[in-house]
Design an enzyme around this catalytic site. Structure first.
Site, PDB file in Angstrom:
ATOM      1  N   ARG A  92       0.759  -1.341   0.083  1.00  0.00           N
ATOM      2  CA  ARG A  92       0.105  -0.159  -0.004  1.00  0.00           C
ATOM      3  C   ARG A  92       0.748   1.305   0.100  1.00  0.00           C
ATOM      4  NH1 ARG A  92      -2.597  -3.287   3.581  1.00  0.00           N
ATOM      5  NH2 ARG A  92      -4.374  -4.468   2.633  1.00  0.00           N
ATOM      6  N   LYS A 135       3.354  11.326 -11.312  1.00  0.00           N
ATOM      7  CA  LYS A 135       2.601  10.649 -12.059  1.00  0.00           C
ATOM      8  C   LYS A 135       3.082   9.137 -12.222  1.00  0.00           C
ATOM      9  CE  LYS A 135      -0.362  13.729 -14.575  1.00  0.00           C
ATOM     10  NZ  LYS A 135      -0.896  14.244 -15.951  1.00  0.00           N
ATOM     11  N   GLU A 143       9.767  18.485 -24.624  1.00  0.00           N
ATOM     12  CA  GLU A 143       9.179  18.623 -23.626  1.00  0.00           C
ATOM     13  C   GLU A 143       9.671  20.141 -23.006  1.00  0.00           C
ATOM     14  OE1 GLU A 143       6.358  17.088 -22.538  1.00  0.00           O
ATOM     15  OE2 GLU A 143       6.403  15.160 -23.370  1.00  0.00           O
ATOM     16  N   LYS A 203       8.179  23.175 -14.082  1.00  0.00           N
ATOM     17  CA  LYS A 203       6.934  22.043 -14.000  1.00  0.00           C
ATOM     18  C   LYS A 203       6.628  21.941 -12.492  1.00  0.00           C
ATOM     19  CE  LYS A 203       5.600  17.349 -14.377  1.00  0.00           C
ATOM     20  NZ  LYS A 203       5.646  16.050 -15.065  1.00  0.00           N
ATOM     21  N   GLU A 224      -4.204  17.208 -10.842  1.00  0.00           N
ATOM     22  CA  GLU A 224      -4.617  17.596 -12.134  1.00  0.00           C
ATOM     23  C   GLU A 224      -6.108  17.937 -12.073  1.00  0.00           C
ATOM     24  OE1 GLU A 224      -2.614  15.933 -15.554  1.00  0.00           O
ATOM     25  OE2 GLU A 224      -4.452  16.379 -16.634  1.00  0.00           O
ATOM     26  N   ARG A 283      -2.732  21.924 -13.720  1.00  0.00           N
ATOM     27  CA  ARG A 283      -1.709  21.043 -14.196  1.00  0.00           C
ATOM     28  C   ARG A 283      -1.975  20.534 -15.750  1.00  0.00           C
ATOM     29  NH1 ARG A 283       1.355  15.971 -10.780  1.00  0.00           N
ATOM     30  NH2 ARG A 283       2.659  15.321 -12.530  1.00  0.00           N
ATOM     31  N   ASN A 324      -0.024  19.421 -20.550  1.00  0.00           N
ATOM     32  CA  ASN A 324      -0.301  18.487 -21.494  1.00  0.00           C
ATOM     33  C   ASN A 324      -0.505  19.046 -22.843  1.00  0.00           C
ATOM     34  OD1 ASN A 324      -0.796  16.021 -19.754  1.00  0.00           O
ATOM     35  ND2 ASN A 324      -2.762  16.642 -19.383  1.00  0.00           N
ATOM     36  N   HIS A 368      -0.235  17.116 -26.229  1.00  0.00           N
ATOM     37  CA  HIS A 368      -0.187  15.789 -25.975  1.00  0.00           C
ATOM     38  C   HIS A 368      -1.658  14.988 -26.561  1.00  0.00           C
ATOM     39  CE1 HIS A 368       2.923  16.589 -23.451  1.00  0.00           C
ATOM     40  NE2 HIS A 368       3.135  15.725 -22.892  1.00  0.00           N
ATOM     41  N   HIS A 402      -1.108  12.060 -28.875  1.00  0.00           N
ATOM     42  CA  HIS A 402      -1.410  10.796 -28.549  1.00  0.00           C
ATOM     43  C   HIS A 402      -2.005  10.331 -29.988  1.00  0.00           C
ATOM     44  CE1 HIS A 402      -1.016  11.012 -23.863  1.00  0.00           C
ATOM     45  NE2 HIS A 402      -0.069  10.796 -24.378  1.00  0.00           N
ATOM     46  N   HIS A 449       7.523   9.703 -28.235  1.00  0.00           N
ATOM     47  CA  HIS A 449       6.554  10.465 -27.606  1.00  0.00           C
ATOM     48  C   HIS A 449       6.597  12.123 -27.877  1.00  0.00           C
ATOM     49  CE1 HIS A 449       3.656  11.705 -24.498  1.00  0.00           C
ATOM     50  NE2 HIS A 449       4.868  12.522 -23.744  1.00  0.00           N
TER      51      HIS A 449
HETATM   52  P1  NAD Z   1      12.203   5.311 -22.434  1.00  0.00           P
HETATM   53  O1  NAD Z   1      12.123   5.290 -20.837  1.00  0.00           O
HETATM   54  O2  NAD Z   1      11.635   4.262 -23.420  1.00  0.00           O
HETATM   55  O3  NAD Z   1      13.711   5.542 -22.635  1.00  0.00           O
HETATM   56  C1  NAD Z   1      13.938   5.636 -24.294  1.00  0.00           C
HETATM   57  C2  NAD Z   1      15.119   4.899 -24.551  1.00  0.00           C
HETATM   58  O4  NAD Z   1      16.570   5.245 -24.223  1.00  0.00           O
HETATM   59  C3  NAD Z   1      15.115   3.426 -23.878  1.00  0.00           C
HETATM   60  O5  NAD Z   1      15.497   2.532 -24.924  1.00  0.00           O
HETATM   61  C4  NAD Z   1      16.099   3.339 -22.736  1.00  0.00           C
HETATM   62  O6  NAD Z   1      16.343   2.214 -22.526  1.00  0.00           O
HETATM   63  C5  NAD Z   1      16.986   4.314 -23.243  1.00  0.00           C
HETATM   64  N1  NAD Z   1      17.867   4.917 -22.338  1.00  0.00           N
HETATM   65  C6  NAD Z   1      17.451   5.639 -21.379  1.00  0.00           C
HETATM   66  N2  NAD Z   1      18.660   6.385 -20.748  1.00  0.00           N
HETATM   67  C7  NAD Z   1      19.586   6.064 -21.498  1.00  0.00           C
HETATM   68  C8  NAD Z   1      21.033   6.613 -21.534  1.00  0.00           C
HETATM   69  N3  NAD Z   1      21.324   7.482 -20.394  1.00  0.00           N
HETATM   70  N4  NAD Z   1      21.833   6.247 -22.435  1.00  0.00           N
HETATM   71  C9  NAD Z   1      21.365   5.472 -23.450  1.00  0.00           C
HETATM   72  N5  NAD Z   1      20.233   4.931 -23.446  1.00  0.00           N
HETATM   73  C10 NAD Z   1      19.215   5.175 -22.498  1.00  0.00           C
HETATM   74  O7  NAD Z   1      11.657   6.591 -23.043  1.00  0.00           O
HETATM   75  P2  NAD Z   1      11.445   8.241 -22.346  1.00  0.00           P
HETATM   76  O8  NAD Z   1      11.433   9.205 -23.301  1.00  0.00           O
HETATM   77  O9  NAD Z   1      12.659   8.428 -21.343  1.00  0.00           O
HETATM   78  O10 NAD Z   1       9.988   8.127 -21.515  1.00  0.00           O
HETATM   79  C11 NAD Z   1       8.733   7.896 -22.151  1.00  0.00           C
HETATM   80  C12 NAD Z   1       7.674   7.358 -21.154  1.00  0.00           C
HETATM   81  O11 NAD Z   1       7.738   8.416 -20.182  1.00  0.00           O
HETATM   82  C13 NAD Z   1       6.442   7.035 -21.774  1.00  0.00           C
HETATM   83  O12 NAD Z   1       6.205   5.788 -21.211  1.00  0.00           O
HETATM   84  C14 NAD Z   1       5.622   8.195 -21.263  1.00  0.00           C
HETATM   85  O13 NAD Z   1       4.043   7.647 -20.984  1.00  0.00           O
HETATM   86  C15 NAD Z   1       6.088   8.603 -19.977  1.00  0.00           C
HETATM   87  N6  NAD Z   1       5.999   9.844 -19.355  1.00  0.00           N
HETATM   88  C16 NAD Z   1       5.534  10.022 -18.189  1.00  0.00           C
HETATM   89  C17 NAD Z   1       5.345  11.221 -17.590  1.00  0.00           C
HETATM   90  C18 NAD Z   1       4.982  11.444 -15.995  1.00  0.00           C
HETATM   91  O14 NAD Z   1       4.585  12.636 -15.772  1.00  0.00           O
HETATM   92  N7  NAD Z   1       4.856  10.253 -15.437  1.00  0.00           N
HETATM   93  C19 NAD Z   1       5.512  12.422 -18.401  1.00  0.00           C
HETATM   94  C20 NAD Z   1       6.148  12.247 -19.637  1.00  0.00           C
HETATM   95  C21 NAD Z   1       6.160  11.064 -20.178  1.00  0.00           C
HETATM   96  N1  GLY Z   2       3.565  15.195 -18.093  1.00  0.00           N
HETATM   97  C1  GLY Z   2       2.444  15.820 -17.574  1.00  0.00           C
HETATM   98  C2  GLY Z   2       2.076  15.977 -16.237  1.00  0.00           C
HETATM   99  O1  GLY Z   2       3.234  15.592 -15.610  1.00  0.00           O
HETATM  100  O2  GLY Z   2       1.324  16.200 -15.484  1.00  0.00           O
END
Ligand code: NAD
Ligand code: GLY
Length: 365
Positions: free
Chosen positions: A118, A140, A182, A224, A234, A238, A242, A245, A249, A262
């Site tokens: 939990r 998030k 971003e 942020k 949100e 907040r 987006n 987005h 999407h 993305h």
């Molecule tokens: P990712 O985590 O898939 O990383 C991209 C690629 O880079 C992967 O292959 C990873 O293994 C590689 N990688 C990571 N660090 C590296 C490094 N230092 N050197 C070499 N390779 C490396 O993608 P991302 O763009 O980091 O994140 C996208 C994800 O984040 C999506 O799932 C999206 O929904 C999520 N997201 C979440 C929020 C939130 O607020 N929680 C906000 C934006 C995006």
């Molecule tokens: N990436 C959008 C948020 O964190 O609210």
């Protein structure tokens, strides 16, 4: 090193930004309550940085779990790999999870921490630019469901965030540019001064100049943090985070997950939002040209995919989470550096925007 404090009452936390922070025990120790630490990483990041990261946790009973790499593994099944490890190794409620990776690892690990017994503590060590400026900050967490991206999740704030720019050296150019989308977003939604700074410093960022990178990550996280502190869950403001987005999407889903990153989809999505703003009389032609130029300079796509059609695009937009009461809520720029959540636009104008963009077609570079 620079530090930002995200002010959320009793679950406030620091974001540390700088070079060579990985492995520094004094940064994490104040945020670990118990003796057990589980580092979660993936098969790409672990060989590069796990050994170095482990140094910070030498005084703890530290284990690691390595997940497969890719958005397609951001699932409940992968989440179970973490729960299996936690239970097999008898982790208790005082344990700390550490996410070492990009946004995928961060989102899954944060959700595992939100659910295990939990709720247990977790620390974010983001290793992509996108994760450093966006996903690791704000709490998030979640995984995808076959019927929708990020549809299963929870708000769960980390105890601290460590953004080490040194790890960005190994990130490929396409992933780096996806993170820049971003960064540009913060300038467009609420920080006109930062937008101008980005126009002047994009070459330095693309060359991964340390000073420029620390400045851009710091300012993005500051922007942020301000929004998240005002509206953690949100219920209002907040949503401006987006920007781009909902269009984005639709692109990501429409072309099939993985073809567009993305950040790439968000970049084109911001231009589509800017186009609609221009039609509403908010942005001028020159503003739209500035946004287009900056996105292009960051080596991001400025045109929607050629193989999507208007009706299909609208359907995909309607599936997005930002739909309430049957209306697609869009975040639109009122000006560069100012944005609004808007649902009372004329749907015919949205169609004109889609038609204008989809007719030209383009794609990822
Ligand atoms: P990712 O985590 O898939 O990383 C991209 C690629 O880079 C992967 O292959 C990873 O293994 C590689 N990688 C990571 N660090 C590296 C490094 N230092 N050197 C070499 N390779 C490396 O993608 P991302 O763009 O980091 O994140 C996208 C994800 O984040 C999506 O799932 C999206 O929904 C999520 N997201 C979440 C929020 C939130 O607020 N929680 C906000 C934006 C995006
Ligand atoms: N990436 C959008 C948020 O964190 O609210």
């Amino acid at each position: 090193m620079k530090t930002i404090h995200l002010d959320l009452g009793d679950h406030s936390y620091p974001i540390f930004i700088g070079a060579d922070l990985l492995g520094r025990a004094e940064l994490v120790t104040p945020y670990i309550a118990g003796e057990q630490v589980l580092i979660v990483s993936n098969e790409t990041v672990a060989p590069l940085y796990l050994e170095q990261a482990l140094k910070a946790f030498a005084d703890y009973r530290c284990e690691s779990v390595i997940l497969p790499d890719g958005e397609q593994y951001k699932t409940l099944k992968t989440l179970n790999i973490i729960f299996d490890a936690l239970l097999e190794k008898h982790f208790d409620r005082k344990c700390t999870l550490v996410a070492l990776g990009g946004g995928v690892v961060g989102d899954i690990t944060g959700f595992a921490a939100a659910c295990y017994q939990r709720g247990v503590d977790f620390i974010q060590i983001p290793t992509t630019l996108l994760a450093q400026v966006d996903s690791s900050v704000g709490g998030k967490t979640g995984v995808n469901h076959p019927l929708g991206k990020n549809m299963i999740g929870a708000f769960h704030q980390p105890r601290c965030v460590i953004a080490d720019i040194a790890v960005l050296d190994t990130l490929d150019e396409r992933q780096f540019s996806a993170g820049l989308a971003e960064v540009i977003k913060y300038g467009l939604i609420q920080d006109a001064g930062f937008f101008s700074w980005l126009e002047e410093n994009m070459e330095r960022l693309l060359a991964r100049d340390a000073e420029a990178l620390i400045y851009a990550i710091h300012r993005s996280c500051e922007d942020k943090a301000e929004v998240v502190a005002a509206d953690e869950k949100e219920s209002g403001i907040r949503a401006i985070l987006n920007m781009g987005h909902t269009f984005g999407h639709a692109i990501e889903t429409g072309v099939g997950y993985g073809r567009w990153l993305h950040g790439e989809a968000v970049a084109t999505g911001m231009l589509m939002a800017a186009d609609l703003s221009q039609r509403l009389g908010w942005l001028g032609e020159q503003d739209v040209a500035r946004i287009d130029n900056l996105i292009d300079k960051a080596c991001l796509p400025t045109r929607a995919p050629a193989d999507l059609h208007c009706d299909q695009f609208l359907e995909l937009m309607a599936v997005d989470k930002k739909v309430a009461g049957g209306k697609i809520h869009l975040v639109l720029p009122r000006a560069i550096g100012e944005s609004v959540v808007c649902s009372d636009y004329d749907p015919a104008m949205l169609k004109q925007t889609l038609e204008a963009h989809l007719a030209v077609g383009g794609g990822v570079k």
